[in-house]
Design a protein around this motif. Structure first.
Motif, PDB file in Angstrom:
ATOM      1  N   GLN A  23     -65.429   7.937 -16.285  1.00 14.96           N
ATOM      2  CA  GLN A  23     -64.922   8.281 -14.945  1.00 14.96           C
ATOM      3  C   GLN A  23     -65.981   7.409 -14.214  1.00 14.96           C
ATOM      4  OE1 GLN A  23     -63.510   9.020 -12.482  1.00 14.96           O
ATOM      5  NE2 GLN A  23     -62.836  11.059 -12.947  1.00 14.96           N
ATOM      6  N   ALA A  33     -63.939   9.316 -20.658  1.00 12.55           N
ATOM      7  CA  ALA A  33     -62.884  10.117 -20.389  1.00 12.55           C
ATOM      8  C   ALA A  33     -61.707   9.403 -20.862  1.00 12.55           C
ATOM      9  CB  ALA A  33     -62.652  10.474 -18.687  1.00 12.55           C
ATOM     10  N   PHE A  35     -57.862   8.728 -19.642  1.00 10.17           N
ATOM     11  CA  PHE A  35     -57.186   8.365 -18.431  1.00 10.17           C
ATOM     12  C   PHE A  35     -55.734   8.393 -18.843  1.00 10.17           C
ATOM     13  CE2 PHE A  35     -61.104   7.945 -16.054  1.00 10.17           C
ATOM     14  CZ  PHE A  35     -60.742   8.287 -14.771  1.00 10.17           C
ATOM     15  N   VAL A  98     -58.152  12.717 -17.723  1.00 17.17           N
ATOM     16  CA  VAL A  98     -57.878  12.810 -16.424  1.00 17.17           C
ATOM     17  C   VAL A  98     -56.548  12.415 -16.181  1.00 17.17           C
ATOM     18  CG1 VAL A  98     -58.464  11.904 -14.146  1.00 17.17           C
ATOM     19  CG2 VAL A  98     -60.209  12.191 -15.922  1.00 17.17           C
ATOM     20  N   THR A 100     -53.598  11.286 -13.958  1.00 15.16           N
ATOM     21  CA  THR A 100     -53.539  10.532 -12.622  1.00 15.16           C
ATOM     22  C   THR A 100     -52.079   9.850 -12.570  1.00 15.16           C
ATOM     23  OG1 THR A 100     -54.870   8.695 -11.161  1.00 15.16           O
ATOM     24  CG2 THR A 100     -54.517   8.281 -13.590  1.00 15.16           C
ATOM     25  N   GLU A 126     -56.009  14.086 -10.698  1.00 17.37           N
ATOM     26  CA  GLU A 126     -56.112  13.603  -9.182  1.00 17.37           C
ATOM     27  C   GLU A 126     -54.792  13.425  -8.677  1.00 17.37           C
ATOM     28  OE1 GLU A 126     -57.496   9.795 -10.389  1.00 17.37           O
ATOM     29  OE2 GLU A 126     -59.569  10.296 -10.827  1.00 17.37           O
ATOM     30  N   HIS A 236     -67.286   2.598 -11.752  1.00 17.04           N
ATOM     31  CA  HIS A 236     -66.251   1.778 -12.638  1.00 17.04           C
ATOM     32  C   HIS A 236     -66.302   0.355 -12.392  1.00 17.04           C
ATOM     33  CE1 HIS A 236     -63.455   3.461  -9.980  1.00 17.04           C
ATOM     34  NE2 HIS A 236     -62.715   2.456 -10.373  1.00 17.04           N
TER      35      HIS A 236
END
Length: 242
Positions: A23, A33, A35, A98, A100, A126, A236
């Motif tokens: 993340q 994480a 994603f 996460v 997104t 997100e 990142h």
């Protein structure tokens, strides 16, 4: 009736990519994480030729500069159980995921959150704030809301158009989106405490691109005058991880 049927169905989730990384932003920056990039957005089609059209139609600046790939080409379909299993296979021992996009709340529902929870995941999302949790994550079977565990909102429309009931972190992309434009929406922040003090978790992120230096200086100047806000650093990109 149509809305109830939508909530009850075991719908397919259209997924652009699943990958394990760090993340890069916010409270959990640096944390491993998984994603999950979901297809689709309600503010931009994702195709170059529609940037100006979608910006004018939605009265949003983000179609002009968004560089995220969330179109359907190359995506895969999963049901909730299949998607949770695919995330588990990619994440292995990592149990932080996460969701997104695009705009993930166009697809996320209670079935998916339950499937992820049953596999031990802490679920973050997100969102741009234009979709209600009540509409997306209400479980008709259990007669209760089954939302993500952590909600990061990065609004792209004026606050009167935001339907998200609450959030944990707020991220504004400067210079297009500024704190004074979201003073009422900020009140929807859920309280999170460390050692008895509430975490602000209000972020200003400089718009990337040709004017990033000016945007960064603007973010710094605003934060120095408004100590409840923080400058968001995209670690990142500094670390050169996807």
């Amino acid at each position: 009736m149509v809305l109830e049927e939508r909530k009850l169905e075991k719908r397919a989730f259209q997924i652009k990519a699943i990958w394990k990384t760090l993340q890069g932003e916010g409270l959990f920056a640096g944390r491993p994480a998984v994603f999950i990039r979901m297809v689709g957005c309600n503010l931009w089609s994702g195709y170059e030729g529609t940037r100006e059209r979608d910006s004018q139609r939605n009265k949003a600046e983000c179609p002009k500069w968004c560089d995220t790939e969330f179109t359907k080409e190359g995506s895969q379909s999963y049901d909730a159980v299949e998607l949770a299993q695919a995330i588990l296979e990619v994440g292995k021992d990592t149990r932080f995921c996460v969701l997104t996009g695009g705009e993930p709340l166009l697809q996320v529902n209670a079935d998916l959150i339950e499937a992820l929870h049953s596999n031990g995941f802490f679920v973050a999302i997100e969102t741009n704030g234009t979709v209600s949790l009540q509409d997306s994550c209400w479980s008709s079977k259990q007669q209760k809301l089954i939302p993500p565990d952590w909600i990061v909102c990065s609004p792209k429309l004026q606050e009167s158009a935001l339907k998200l009931e609450y959030f944990d972190e707020l991220k504004l992309i400067v210079p297009n989106y500024l704190p004074e434009q979201f003073s009422q929406f900020c009140r929807r922040q859920r309280s999170n405490y460390v050692q008895g003090s509430q975490l602000p978790l209000l972020w200003l992120q400089p718009e990337d691109g040709a004017h990033v230096r000016e945007a960064t200086q603007l973010a710094v100047n605003i934060v120095l005058e408004n100590p409840l806000w923080r400058v968001s650093v995209q670690t990142h990109k500094i670390l050169e991880v996807e």
